[in-house]
Design a protein around this motif. Sequence first.
Motif, mmCIF file in Angstrom:
data_model
loop_
_atom_site.group_PDB
_atom_site.id
_atom_site.type_symbol
_atom_site.label_atom_id
_atom_site.label_comp_id
_atom_site.label_asym_id
_atom_site.label_seq_id
_atom_site.Cartn_x
_atom_site.Cartn_y
_atom_site.Cartn_z
ATOM 1 N N ASP A 1 0.809 -1.220 0.000
ATOM 2 C CA ASP A 1 0.000 0.000 0.000
ATOM 3 C C ASP A 1 0.842 1.271 0.000
ATOM 4 O OD1 ASP A 1 -2.793 1.077 0.231
ATOM 5 O OD2 ASP A 1 -1.913 2.032 1.993
ATOM 6 N N LEU B 1 -7.091 1.677 -4.549
ATOM 7 C CA LEU B 1 -8.190 1.161 -3.734
ATOM 8 C C LEU B 1 -8.034 -0.341 -3.526
ATOM 9 C CD1 LEU B 1 -10.868 1.625 -2.275
ATOM 10 C CD2 LEU B 1 -12.037 1.399 -4.474
ATOM 11 N N ILE C 1 -7.678 -2.339 0.021
ATOM 12 C CA ILE C 1 -8.577 -3.425 0.407
ATOM 13 C C ILE C 1 -7.783 -4.692 0.734
ATOM 14 C CG2 ILE C 1 -10.387 -4.978 -0.448
ATOM 15 C CD1 ILE C 1 -11.499 -2.592 -2.019
ATOM 16 N N VAL D 1 -6.374 -4.211 4.155
ATOM 17 C CA VAL D 1 -7.422 -4.371 5.165
ATOM 18 C C VAL D 1 -7.725 -5.850 5.384
ATOM 19 C CG1 VAL D 1 -9.860 -3.961 5.674
ATOM 20 C CG2 VAL D 1 -8.441 -2.104 4.783
ATOM 21 N N ARG D 2 -7.821 -6.586 4.308
ATOM 22 C CA ARG D 2 -8.094 -8.026 4.403
ATOM 23 C C ARG D 2 -6.994 -8.736 5.183
ATOM 24 N NH1 ARG D 2 -6.844 -12.652 1.644
ATOM 25 N NH2 ARG D 2 -8.472 -14.252 1.522
ATOM 26 N N ILE E 1 -10.802 5.305 1.786
ATOM 27 C CA ILE E 1 -11.714 4.673 0.828
ATOM 28 C C ILE E 1 -12.720 5.689 0.305
ATOM 29 C CG2 ILE E 1 -13.600 2.990 0.622
ATOM 30 C CD1 ILE E 1 -12.017 1.130 2.403
#
Length: 237
Positions: free
Chosen positions: A138, A171, A175, A178-179, A218
């Motif tokens: 990221d 994005l 994600i 985050v996962r 987000i």
Amino acid sequence: MEDVPGYVAGTFIAIVIALLGFIYYAVSYATPGKKNITSALVITLLVGWIFIVCVLVFEGFYTNLSGIPRIPITAGIAFSSILFIFIIPRSRALIAQMPITTLHYIHIVRIPLQMVLWWLAISKAMPMDVTFEGSNLDIISGISAPFAAVFLVGSRTKNRIGAIFWNVMSLALLIIFVRMAIGYTPYFYTPSLSNVANLAVFFFPYILLPTFIIPVLIFSHLVSLLQLFFKTDQSQY
């Protein structure tokens, strides 16, 4: 969390303050001539949300792992609020006027954020796998954010397709992160994957990662994509 140096929390809090500043400017720009009443209201609501989350964390609300997972519920409220903003015509009209360059520059905070995650991993408060030293890419979004703001949606140089591609890829990286982070929380933690669980997000100020920072990042991607897809006049973004 006693082993985490103070500068880590200080940097994290600075990121939260910076995000509030970006949002204040974006809303002020979108509502000219209203004496910043709307932007002040938005910031008040956000600060109120942050205050509620922090009170809950100091009360031990999130460290109680019995019953329904509580961090996902709180984060779900934040994301539901974002959905509400996109559904209501009046709020959708407001976000459509936010400066898209600001919505790209805001992602610069992902650089110090990744440094915070790395410091937490060194302090054994988070697995190294979720940092840039592990499988988390990221930080690329943070490094490329100024380029995207200047050359893809800047005042002189615009590239709609390139900007859409950058937002979609950034994005997706968010994600994926985050996962990964969710997978290492005590809710789903498997010792065979790592000898360190993602514990930091259960404490102040890092609880604001899933409940404020991630939703804001987000949100900025979604607003940018909304403008890129539906604003036919490129001069408007």
